[in-house]
Scaffold this motif. Structure first.
Motif, mmCIF file in Angstrom:
data_model
loop_
_atom_site.group_PDB
_atom_site.id
_atom_site.type_symbol
_atom_site.label_atom_id
_atom_site.label_comp_id
_atom_site.label_asym_id
_atom_site.label_seq_id
_atom_site.Cartn_x
_atom_site.Cartn_y
_atom_site.Cartn_z
ATOM 1 N N ALA A 53 46.426 23.160 -14.543
ATOM 2 C CA ALA A 53 45.217 22.333 -14.492
ATOM 3 C C ALA A 53 44.074 23.253 -14.083
ATOM 4 O O ALA A 53 44.055 23.792 -12.972
ATOM 5 C CB ALA A 53 45.371 21.196 -13.492
ATOM 6 N N LEU A 281 53.207 21.919 -11.115
ATOM 7 C CA LEU A 281 51.777 21.852 -11.389
ATOM 8 C C LEU A 281 51.105 23.076 -10.766
ATOM 9 O O LEU A 281 51.418 23.459 -9.630
ATOM 10 C CB LEU A 281 51.196 20.567 -10.805
ATOM 11 C CG LEU A 281 49.697 20.311 -11.006
ATOM 12 C CD1 LEU A 281 49.355 20.175 -12.482
ATOM 13 C CD2 LEU A 281 49.275 19.050 -10.243
ATOM 14 N N PHE A 283 47.255 24.950 -10.056
ATOM 15 C CA PHE A 283 45.798 24.824 -10.053
ATOM 16 C C PHE A 283 45.184 26.189 -10.351
ATOM 17 O O PHE A 283 45.609 27.211 -9.787
ATOM 18 C CB PHE A 283 45.288 24.329 -8.701
ATOM 19 C CG PHE A 283 45.640 22.899 -8.396
ATOM 20 C CD1 PHE A 283 45.928 21.997 -9.416
ATOM 21 C CD2 PHE A 283 45.686 22.443 -7.081
ATOM 22 C CE1 PHE A 283 46.248 20.676 -9.138
ATOM 23 C CE2 PHE A 283 46.001 21.123 -6.787
ATOM 24 C CZ PHE A 283 46.290 20.238 -7.823
ATOM 25 N N ALA A 310 45.403 20.851 -18.740
ATOM 26 C CA ALA A 310 44.410 19.870 -18.299
ATOM 27 C C ALA A 310 43.163 20.625 -17.882
ATOM 28 O O ALA A 310 43.245 21.712 -17.303
ATOM 29 C CB ALA A 310 44.935 19.027 -17.142
ATOM 30 N N VAL A 312 39.824 20.117 -15.568
ATOM 31 C CA VAL A 312 39.185 19.308 -14.535
ATOM 32 C C VAL A 312 37.743 19.787 -14.433
ATOM 33 O O VAL A 312 37.477 20.872 -13.907
ATOM 34 C CB VAL A 312 39.907 19.431 -13.187
ATOM 35 C CG1 VAL A 312 39.232 18.536 -12.148
ATOM 36 C CG2 VAL A 312 41.381 19.053 -13.326
ATOM 37 N N ALA A 352 39.765 15.575 -17.109
ATOM 38 C CA ALA A 352 39.379 14.738 -15.971
ATOM 39 C C ALA A 352 38.019 15.222 -15.476
ATOM 40 O O ALA A 352 37.756 16.425 -15.461
ATOM 41 C CB ALA A 352 40.413 14.817 -14.850
ATOM 42 N N LEU A 464 43.239 11.130 -6.692
ATOM 43 C CA LEU A 464 43.130 12.244 -7.621
ATOM 44 C C LEU A 464 44.425 13.051 -7.653
ATOM 45 O O LEU A 464 44.890 13.456 -8.732
ATOM 46 C CB LEU A 464 41.954 13.135 -7.220
ATOM 47 C CG LEU A 464 41.779 14.439 -8.005
ATOM 48 C CD1 LEU A 464 41.580 14.165 -9.495
ATOM 49 C CD2 LEU A 464 40.613 15.251 -7.445
ATOM 50 N N LEU A 468 46.828 13.796 -10.942
ATOM 51 C CA LEU A 468 47.205 15.126 -11.405
ATOM 52 C C LEU A 468 48.717 15.284 -11.465
ATOM 53 O O LEU A 468 49.262 15.878 -12.405
ATOM 54 C CB LEU A 468 46.591 16.188 -10.494
ATOM 55 C CG LEU A 468 45.069 16.317 -10.557
ATOM 56 C CD1 LEU A 468 44.565 17.241 -9.455
ATOM 57 C CD2 LEU A 468 44.631 16.830 -11.924
ATOM 58 N N ARG A 469 49.407 14.746 -10.458
ATOM 59 C CA ARG A 469 50.873 14.819 -10.480
ATOM 60 C C ARG A 469 51.434 14.000 -11.636
ATOM 61 O O ARG A 469 52.399 14.417 -12.297
ATOM 62 C CB ARG A 469 51.442 14.339 -9.145
ATOM 63 C CG ARG A 469 51.285 15.327 -8.008
ATOM 64 C CD ARG A 469 52.179 14.951 -6.827
ATOM 65 N NE ARG A 469 51.787 13.688 -6.243
ATOM 66 C CZ ARG A 469 50.986 13.555 -5.193
ATOM 67 N NH1 ARG A 469 50.496 14.638 -4.604
ATOM 68 N NH2 ARG A 469 50.677 12.376 -4.703
ATOM 69 N N PHE A 471 49.942 13.339 -14.457
ATOM 70 C CA PHE A 471 49.681 14.104 -15.671
ATOM 71 C C PHE A 471 50.758 15.164 -15.885
ATOM 72 O O PHE A 471 51.282 15.343 -16.989
ATOM 73 C CB PHE A 471 48.307 14.760 -15.581
ATOM 74 C CG PHE A 471 48.228 16.078 -16.282
ATOM 75 C CD1 PHE A 471 48.165 16.134 -17.665
ATOM 76 C CD2 PHE A 471 48.248 17.259 -15.559
ATOM 77 C CE1 PHE A 471 48.123 17.355 -18.313
ATOM 78 C CE2 PHE A 471 48.211 18.471 -16.203
ATOM 79 C CZ PHE A 471 48.146 18.515 -17.584
#
Length: 817
Positions: A53, A281, A283, A310, A312, A352, A464, A468-469, A471
């Motif tokens: 993400a 996941l 970041f 993803a 963001v 997102a 949020l 995210l989790r 997704f």
């Protein structure tokens, strides 16, 4: 046994047991089976990849503050608090059982480039005579591109001919060096001191009579000298773990993320025990808009176009502005959607939008009401809830408005595809408004600074995190389903091939006379079928060799005209800008960020506008047509052999019906994977179009801008008109002149790769009617071979052994029929 280990076990079984057997008894099946095993291996690898993400936004918007709250309820792991757009690093945060960070540093030549630019600028500013020997000593470590970039940063204006942003890049470089040496980017710039200090880092002679170094500065310099000399180990220069000393770990991490080492960082990976990241996941904190153009573009392109699952988009309380929405185009997100528009197997990329600093609006409303209604003002939390609800609605409306603007821009011929892609974004986008500071305060429960929320949920950060989790979970489920389908299809293919060999060897011996008679009758039946097949194969070959390549050239020419019109419109809109902004852009090779935040990047903008119609040509006109015609031919093969099966069934005992049906099932299995034709090639296309087009466009734009400056066309009356003529008359036509043959070559190269893939797959069953005839009748030599009961039993025993060795979840051929 886990699903992921099942794929590895299945592939190992195929490689060690099934494939050697089939190589001897059914070599014609291996080309397609090997191709499918390769694809299964790729999907297996992809299923193990983390779900990235990527957080995108303007520099200083609050991305890092948000990410710090998402990753840790207490500690700051990422750069924050006004570091500014000094570096173009992407910081990756993933789950780890124990904290660690891994840093990859820029080479020493990056510091040489900065030193070269600052020294030249200082010489100009102080009217000091140039020292060619000293300059070349610094430049010796630079390649041609690095030197050109350094020279482009040097102000070319004289004091009586000011240029907007003339020192923007030099100012940024000086702040970087100040941070490297003094540990703080803000404050007075002592150029002689900083230049000599940087020369000390690089081991070059001093030449500026700067002040002496403090002990702290000497310590930083020693760190820097060590960092640029470290060898790479496992893809990083330095790896550091907490090992019980969290305080030291966090201090050193801060120095790398936002401290004096930050300008030297190329990549930074952080491992942390964050529940949000526990299931894979990841970041990614992308560099904010405002960093040096080339570095920013390269880093964001790597993640946004190739690796992100993803995006963001982080915006402040102003919501989705034109500039923030344009990031979806300028980073390549929109073109990625267009590339995948007709690819059912392409993994979706989610979007997102997260609004931060919304609590500041609640603060303002609360303070105003306390002044206007003392004693009866509502609580802060009520203002926060009202502001939050309005913010989400406003952001959604703003996003719709800005995406509609984006869909209206660009070539008319691709408008429908753009609108469809952006409509999918609007249908699936999630909008969140959060207060990261309040979420942190609630968890810290510091008596000196109490939170204004009553629970963590009020900050909307947990909401949020849950999104995210979810997704990531959904994405993994899609990948697991895709992998399971590929595994089942591969199992079915291998089983069909083994069953076909079994059927061959279970046939009873046939007298040569009976075989010949059967062949003659079958030839009579097959003759019209063969003529029909020849016609279809001929048409398909014509399609592959002539029709589709001609379509590629025609479509590229049409797309080039569309792109030329769109590029001309884009360049025409630049006439609204101040002449000084335009001149600064030309003097910097086509890329400039002015004092008002207007971000001009001509190479990137022109490449994106040319790439968009090319993406549609490939996904809609080339790949779709190719897959359709390939699938149709495969279905023709299956249908024709199906007619042979029907004929064989009518022959009663003369033909072993089970055998010819096994042949038909094998052919059906082989054609199942034709839908994946070109999957690897289309992935390469996305990278090649971007890389090849962009590289050539950058060179063309920079060269033409440099010629413009060398000819002194950037000074004197009428400079704006001359620049607009440069843009409108030369760059628009020049871009298409370069990009059209480059795009055609990329498409043809990718098409040739797919054509080779098709040829390889169809080689296994070039003439299915011949295969059916030979399989049904068999030669005299085959009859003799198969009549050998002992040999036949040995082959059948081999098949049974292979079947028993198959993984438990593999559907193996039955031992008896």
């Amino acid at each position: 046994m886990t699903p992921r280990s099942t794929e590895s076990t299945l592939l190992e079984w195929y490689t060690r047991a099934a494939r050697p057997f089939l190589e001897h008894h059914a070599p014609g099946h291996l080309a397609s089976l090997d191709q499918q095993s390769k694809r299964l291996a790729q999907l297996t690898h992809a299923s193990r990849e983390e779900v990235a993400a990527c957080f995108l936004g303007a520099a200083g918007v609050g991305k890092s503050t948000l990410l710090n709250a998402l990753v840790s309820e207490r500690y700051n792991l990422l750069p924050h608090g006004g570091v500014g757009p000094l570096t173009a690093q992407a910081t990756v945060v993933r789950y780890a059982d124990a904290p660690y960070f891994r840093a990859t540093y820029l080479p020493a030549s990056a510091l040489n480039r900065i030193l070269f630019a600052i020294e030249r600028a200082h010489e100009i500013a102080t009217r000091r005579a140039l020292d060619p020997a000293a300059t070349e000593a610094v430049a010796a470590a630079l390649d041609e591109e690095e030197r050109r970039e350094a020279e482009a940063a040097v102000p070319v204006s004289s004091p009586d001919d000011p240029t907007e942003g003339a020192r923007d890049k030099i100012d940024a470089y000086e702040r970087q060096v100040r941070l490297l040496i003094q540990g703080e980017q803000q404050g007075e710039i002592d150029a002689p001191f900083l230049l000599d200090a940087l020369r000390t880092v690089l081991g070059l002679p001093l030449r500026w009579n700067g002040r002496p170094l403090t002990p702290e500065e000497r310590g930083r310099i020693e760190w820097l000298r060590e960092c640029i000399k470290l060898p790479l180990r496992n893809g990083a220069h330095r790896e550091q773990r907490a090992d019980g000393d969290l305080e030291t770990f966090l201090r050193d991490l801060r120095e790398h993320a936002s401290g004096f080492l930050a300008p030297l960082i190329k990549r930074l990976e952080v491992g942390w025990t964050a529940d949000a990241l526990r299931e894979g996941l990841t970041f990614v904190d992308l560099p904010g808009v405002g960093v040096a153009n080339d570095e920013y573009r390269n880093v964001t392109a790597e993640w946004i176009r190739d690796r992100a699952r993803a995006i963001v988009l982080v915006v402040d309380r102003a919501g989705v502005t034109e500039a923030s929405a344009d990031l979806l185009r300028s980073t390549g997100f929109l073109n990625r959607l267009l590339h995948d528009s007709d690819d059912a197997e392409a993994e979706p990329v989610s979007l997102a939008v997260v609004m931060v600093k919304v609590d500041q609006s609640a603060d303002a409303a609360w303070q105003d009401e306390k002044l206007l209604k003392p004693g009866s003002a509502r609580k802060w939390g009520e203002h926060w809830r009202d502001v939050h609800a309005r913010a989400v609605d406003v952001a959604r409306a703003q996003l719709r408005q800005e995406l509609e603007k984006l869909s209206s821009e660009g070539p008319d011929a691709t408008r429908d595809e753009r609108q469809a892609a952006l409509a999918r974004v609007l249908d699936t986008v999630q909008i969140h408004a959060v207060s990261a500071p309040q979420y942190r305060l609630w968890h810290l429960q510091d008596d000196e600074e109490r939170p204004r929320i009553k629970s963590a949920e009020e900050s909307r950060v947990p909401e949020l995190l849950f999104a995210l989790r979810t997704f990531a979970t959904d994405h993994r489920a899609r990948r697991d389903a895709q992998l399971a389908a590929a595994r089942a299809d591969f199992q079915r293919r291998v089983r069909a091939s083994l069953d076909l060999v079994r059927a061959e060897w279970e046939l009873d011996a046939r007298a040569e006379r009976e075989a010949q008679q059967l062949r003659e009758e079958l030839e009579t039946f097959l003759a019209p079928k063969q003529r029909e097949l020849d016609a279809r194969q001929g048409a398909f070959r014509e399609f592959l060799r002539e029709s589709l390549p001609a379509q590629i050239d025609a479509q590229v020419n049409a797309a080039s005209l569309q792109a030329k019109e769109d590029i001309a419109r884009y360049l025409g809109r630049l006439k609204k800008l101040h002449w000084a902004t335009l001149r600064a852009t030309v003097r910097r090779g086509g890329a400039h960020l002015n004092n008002k935040g207007v971000h001009l990047d001509l190479p990137n903008a022109l490449a994106l506008r040319f790439e968009e119609p090319i993406a549609i040509v490939w996904s809609k006109h080339v790949l779709t047509a190719l897959r359709r015609r390939t699938a149709e031919l495969g279905q023709d093969y299956v249908a024709l052999v199906g007619e042979v099966v029907t004929w064989a069934r009518s022959q009663d005992a003369r033909v072993q019906g089970r055998f010819v049906e096994a042949l038909h099932e094998s052919l059906v299995a082989q054609t199942q994977d034709l839908a994946s034709i070109g999957k690897d090639a289309v992935d390469e296309l996305k990278k090649n179009v971007r890389a090849q087009l962009y590289a050539q466009l950058v060179t063309r734009v920079r060269q033409r801008c440099q010629v413009f400056v060398d000819q002194k066309s950037d000074v004197g009356p009428g400079v704006k008109q001359r620049i607009l003529e440069l843009f409108g008359e030369e760059l628009a036509a020049g871009v298409v002149e370069i990009a059209r043959p480059a795009a055609a070559k990329v498409l043809r190269d990718n098409y040739n790769a797919i054509q080779a893939e098709i040829t390889e797959r169809f080689a296994a069953y070039q003439n299915p009617l011949d295969s059916a005839r030979d399989a049904i009748v068999g030669s005299h030599q085959d009859s003799i071979r198969r009549s050998d009961a002992e040999r036949r039993q040995g082959v059948l025993d081999q098949i049974d052994t292979i079947a028993r060795a198959a993984p438990e979840t593999t559907v193996a051929p039955s031992a008896t029929d």
